[in-house]
Design a protein around this motif. Structure first.
Motif, PDB file in Angstrom:
ATOM      1  N   ILE A 164       5.695  12.577  22.902  1.00 29.39           N
ATOM      2  CA  ILE A 164       5.896  11.149  22.615  1.00 29.39           C
ATOM      3  C   ILE A 164       5.623  10.326  23.881  1.00 29.39           C
ATOM      4  O   ILE A 164       4.990   9.276  23.834  1.00 29.39           O
ATOM      5  CB  ILE A 164       7.317  10.862  22.065  1.00 29.39           C
ATOM      6  CG1 ILE A 164       7.591  11.664  20.787  1.00 29.39           C
ATOM      7  CG2 ILE A 164       7.498   9.355  21.794  1.00 29.39           C
ATOM      8  CD1 ILE A 164       9.030  11.582  20.282  1.00 29.39           C
ATOM      9  N   TYR A 165       6.079  10.835  25.033  1.00 29.67           N
ATOM     10  CA  TYR A 165       5.868  10.089  26.288  1.00 29.67           C
ATOM     11  C   TYR A 165       4.456  10.293  26.824  1.00 29.67           C
ATOM     12  O   TYR A 165       4.012   9.636  27.734  1.00 29.67           O
ATOM     13  CB  TYR A 165       6.903  10.547  27.326  1.00 29.67           C
ATOM     14  CG  TYR A 165       7.050   9.601  28.492  1.00 29.67           C
ATOM     15  CD1 TYR A 165       7.469   8.287  28.294  1.00 29.67           C
ATOM     16  CD2 TYR A 165       6.788  10.024  29.790  1.00 29.67           C
ATOM     17  CE1 TYR A 165       7.611   7.420  29.366  1.00 29.67           C
ATOM     18  CE2 TYR A 165       6.931   9.160  30.860  1.00 29.67           C
ATOM     19  CZ  TYR A 165       7.343   7.858  30.645  1.00 29.67           C
ATOM     20  OH  TYR A 165       7.486   7.000  31.700  1.00 29.67           O
ATOM     21  N   ARG A 166       3.774  11.250  26.231  1.00 30.88           N
ATOM     22  CA  ARG A 166       2.390  11.639  26.567  1.00 30.88           C
ATOM     23  C   ARG A 166       2.274  12.313  27.929  1.00 30.88           C
ATOM     24  O   ARG A 166       1.227  12.245  28.595  1.00 30.88           O
ATOM     25  CB  ARG A 166       1.447  10.440  26.486  1.00 30.88           C
ATOM     26  CG  ARG A 166       0.442  10.546  25.338  1.00 30.88           C
ATOM     27  CD  ARG A 166      -0.644  11.588  25.505  1.00 30.88           C
ATOM     28  NE  ARG A 166      -1.730  11.112  26.287  1.00 30.88           N
ATOM     29  CZ  ARG A 166      -2.680  10.275  25.823  1.00 30.88           C
ATOM     30  NH1 ARG A 166      -2.674   9.877  24.557  1.00 30.88           N
ATOM     31  NH2 ARG A 166      -3.628   9.873  26.611  1.00 30.88           N
TER      32      ARG A 166
ATOM     33  N   ALA B  81      -0.729  12.544  14.896  1.00 34.26           N
ATOM     34  CA  ALA B  81      -0.658  11.165  15.394  1.00 34.26           C
ATOM     35  C   ALA B  81       0.793  10.807  15.694  1.00 34.26           C
ATOM     36  O   ALA B  81       1.720  11.323  15.052  1.00 34.26           O
ATOM     37  CB  ALA B  81      -1.221  10.210  14.339  1.00 34.26           C
ATOM     38  N   ILE B  82       0.990   9.939  16.704  1.00 37.08           N
ATOM     39  CA  ILE B  82       2.326   9.424  17.039  1.00 37.08           C
ATOM     40  C   ILE B  82       2.197   7.904  17.093  1.00 37.08           C
ATOM     41  O   ILE B  82       1.792   7.340  18.115  1.00 37.08           O
ATOM     42  CB  ILE B  82       2.829  10.001  18.386  1.00 37.08           C
ATOM     43  CG1 ILE B  82       2.921  11.534  18.313  1.00 37.08           C
ATOM     44  CG2 ILE B  82       4.178   9.398  18.750  1.00 37.08           C
ATOM     45  CD1 ILE B  82       3.321  12.213  19.616  1.00 37.08           C
ATOM     46  N   ARG B  83       2.473   7.271  15.965  1.00 42.46           N
ATOM     47  CA  ARG B  83       2.255   5.820  15.866  1.00 42.46           C
ATOM     48  C   ARG B  83       3.509   5.078  16.322  1.00 42.46           C
ATOM     49  O   ARG B  83       4.567   5.214  15.731  1.00 42.46           O
ATOM     50  CB  ARG B  83       1.890   5.444  14.424  1.00 42.46           C
ATOM     51  CG  ARG B  83       0.604   6.090  13.973  1.00 42.46           C
ATOM     52  CD  ARG B  83       0.191   5.735  12.560  1.00 42.46           C
ATOM     53  NE  ARG B  83      -0.771   6.722  12.108  1.00 42.46           N
ATOM     54  CZ  ARG B  83      -0.481   7.802  11.379  1.00 42.46           C
ATOM     55  NH1 ARG B  83       0.760   7.985  10.949  1.00 42.46           N
ATOM     56  NH2 ARG B  83      -1.404   8.673  11.061  1.00 42.46           N
ATOM     57  N   PHE B  84       3.336   4.310  17.389  1.00 44.51           N
ATOM     58  CA  PHE B  84       4.449   3.576  17.999  1.00 44.51           C
ATOM     59  C   PHE B  84       4.181   2.086  17.809  1.00 44.51           C
ATOM     60  O   PHE B  84       3.124   1.587  18.209  1.00 44.51           O
ATOM     61  CB  PHE B  84       4.501   3.967  19.487  1.00 44.51           C
ATOM     62  CG  PHE B  84       5.505   3.230  20.324  1.00 44.51           C
ATOM     63  CD1 PHE B  84       6.725   2.798  19.812  1.00 44.51           C
ATOM     64  CD2 PHE B  84       5.251   2.993  21.675  1.00 44.51           C
ATOM     65  CE1 PHE B  84       7.651   2.128  20.599  1.00 44.51           C
ATOM     66  CE2 PHE B  84       6.175   2.334  22.481  1.00 44.51           C
ATOM     67  CZ  PHE B  84       7.368   1.905  21.937  1.00 44.51           C
TER      68      PHE B  84
ATOM     69  N   ASP C  27      -1.237   4.613  19.053  1.00 45.42           N
ATOM     70  CA  ASP C  27      -1.116   6.032  18.692  1.00 45.42           C
ATOM     71  C   ASP C  27      -1.026   6.836  19.990  1.00 45.42           C
ATOM     72  O   ASP C  27      -2.037   7.104  20.649  1.00 45.42           O
ATOM     73  CB  ASP C  27      -2.326   6.456  17.851  1.00 45.42           C
ATOM     74  CG  ASP C  27      -2.258   7.936  17.485  1.00 45.42           C
ATOM     75  OD1 ASP C  27      -1.353   8.639  17.973  1.00 45.42           O
ATOM     76  OD2 ASP C  27      -3.120   8.377  16.699  1.00 45.42           O
ATOM     77  N   LEU C  28       0.196   7.210  20.334  1.00 48.96           N
ATOM     78  CA  LEU C  28       0.437   7.859  21.628  1.00 48.96           C
ATOM     79  C   LEU C  28      -0.207   9.242  21.726  1.00 48.96           C
ATOM     80  O   LEU C  28      -0.383   9.771  22.817  1.00 48.96           O
ATOM     81  CB  LEU C  28       1.946   7.970  21.882  1.00 48.96           C
ATOM     82  CG  LEU C  28       2.664   6.631  22.072  1.00 48.96           C
ATOM     83  CD1 LEU C  28       4.167   6.799  21.947  1.00 48.96           C
ATOM     84  CD2 LEU C  28       2.314   6.035  23.442  1.00 48.96           C
TER      85      LEU C  28
ATOM     86  N   GLU D  55      -3.780   2.992  28.040  1.00 50.26           N
ATOM     87  CA  GLU D  55      -2.878   2.400  27.038  1.00 50.26           C
ATOM     88  C   GLU D  55      -1.470   2.983  27.156  1.00 50.26           C
ATOM     89  O   GLU D  55      -0.486   2.284  26.954  1.00 50.26           O
ATOM     90  CB  GLU D  55      -3.433   2.646  25.625  1.00 50.26           C
ATOM     91  CG  GLU D  55      -4.610   1.750  25.269  1.00 50.26           C
ATOM     92  CD  GLU D  55      -5.240   2.165  23.953  1.00 50.26           C
ATOM     93  OE1 GLU D  55      -4.981   1.478  22.944  1.00 50.26           O
ATOM     94  OE2 GLU D  55      -5.963   3.185  23.935  1.00 50.26           O
ATOM     95  N   VAL D  56      -1.397   4.275  27.479  1.00 54.65           N
ATOM     96  CA  VAL D  56      -0.077   4.902  27.644  1.00 54.65           C
ATOM     97  C   VAL D  56       0.663   4.226  28.800  1.00 54.65           C
ATOM     98  O   VAL D  56       1.821   3.832  28.679  1.00 54.65           O
ATOM     99  CB  VAL D  56      -0.204   6.421  27.926  1.00 54.65           C
ATOM    100  CG1 VAL D  56       1.155   7.010  28.281  1.00 54.65           C
ATOM    101  CG2 VAL D  56      -0.796   7.144  26.735  1.00 54.65           C
TER     102      VAL D  56
END
Ligand SMILES: Nc1ncnc2c1ncn2[C@@H]1O[C@H](COP(=O)(O)OP(=O)(O)OP(=O)(O)O)[C@@H](O)[C@H]1O
Length: 243
Positions: free
Chosen positions: A55-57, A65-68, A76-77, A84-85
């Motif tokens: 999640i924190y990448r 996908a991890i849509r935040f 999408d992380l 972007e992160v």
């Protein structure tokens, strides 16, 4: 909904043993609502830390996908650029690992104040707030201007915890943030979460201690052997049966 974790997998390749792969996470899906406190539990090696790191990448997921939902729109992380992160870390996304790993030659108070400076807060105001947070965590005042390199595990953990919550991120990831603390200090840390963070803050946290889970969580995500076993409301969570 603030977070949509959609069939996320993370596979580790072990180069030293003939490219053998180890599953860290396999097809994990669940969603998190705004303002929710989700506890992640499961046996050692079940994938809890890997989930938070995806999640924190810190880890790049192998699939999914991890849509935040950030204030500036959806990110999408799992698939966005590193740039972007970095842009969402800070006021949008915060993370406290179990221990302060990189220990800079910076006084404890400045370690905690830095994320607030980075958001444009005045230096002295940020230091003042850092002192308040460290005081609330019962860190002795004589340590405020010392380097955390010489601190005990529990003292470092408090600096790390204060640093993570200081900028009041909208989504806060906590990986066993109170594991090295005695019961009294742990209670102070949990109280601080309640007092300092706005009620709208969303938290996803790994906790081993059942009492802590019971005290803080709205829902519990149970991992088993890299897979999602169950997502349950705290009222229905029975650690004997599920974890
Ligand atoms: N960087 C890595 N390289 C190789 N394997 C890894 C890496 N990180 C995690 N793993 C593996 O992925 C699996 C899940 O590990 P993870 O640390 O996520 O578990 P955990 O549930 O947090 O465990 P614990 O409660 O012991 O901290 C384990 O088999 C672990 O060995």
């Amino acid at each position: 909904m603030i977070l949509d974790i959609d069939t996320v997998s993370k596979t580790f390749e072990m180069h030293i043993i003939d490219g053998k792969t180890v599953p860290g996470l396999a097809d994990v899906s669940f969603t998190v609502d705004d303002g929710e406190f989700v506890a992640v539990v499961g046996e050692s090696g079940s994938g809890k830390s890997s989930l938070l790191k995806c999640i924190y990448r810190t880890y790049e997921p192998s699939a999914g996908a991890i849509r935040f939902q950030t204030e500036g729109g959806e990110v999408d992380l799992a698939n966005c650029s590193d740039r972007e992160v970095l842009a969402v870390r800070g006021s949008e996304l915060g993370y406290a690992s179990q221990f302060l790993n990189e220990i800079p030659r910076v006084p404890a108070v400045d370690v905690v104040a830095r994320p607030m400076w980075e958001q444009g807060m005045d230096r002295e105001a940020a230091r003042e707030r850092a002192r308040e947070l460290l005081t609330a965590l019962d860190l002795p005042a004589e340590l405020f201007d010392a380097y955390p390199a010489t601190f005990s595990g529990g003292e470092r953990q408090r600096v790390n915890f204060a640093r993570a919550i200081a900028p009041q991120p909208r989504l806060l990831l906590l990986d066993e943030p109170t594991s090295a603390l005695d019961p009294e200090t742990r209670a102070s840390a949990l109280e601080l979460l309640d007092d300092y963070l706005p009620a709208s803050t969303t938290v996803v946290g790994v906790f081993h201690n059942y009492d802590v889970v019971q005290q803080v969580a709205d829902r519990v995500v149970v991992l088993d052997d890299a897979r999602l076993q169950q997502v349950v409301d705290i009222a229905d969570y029975d650690p004997e049966v599920l974890a």
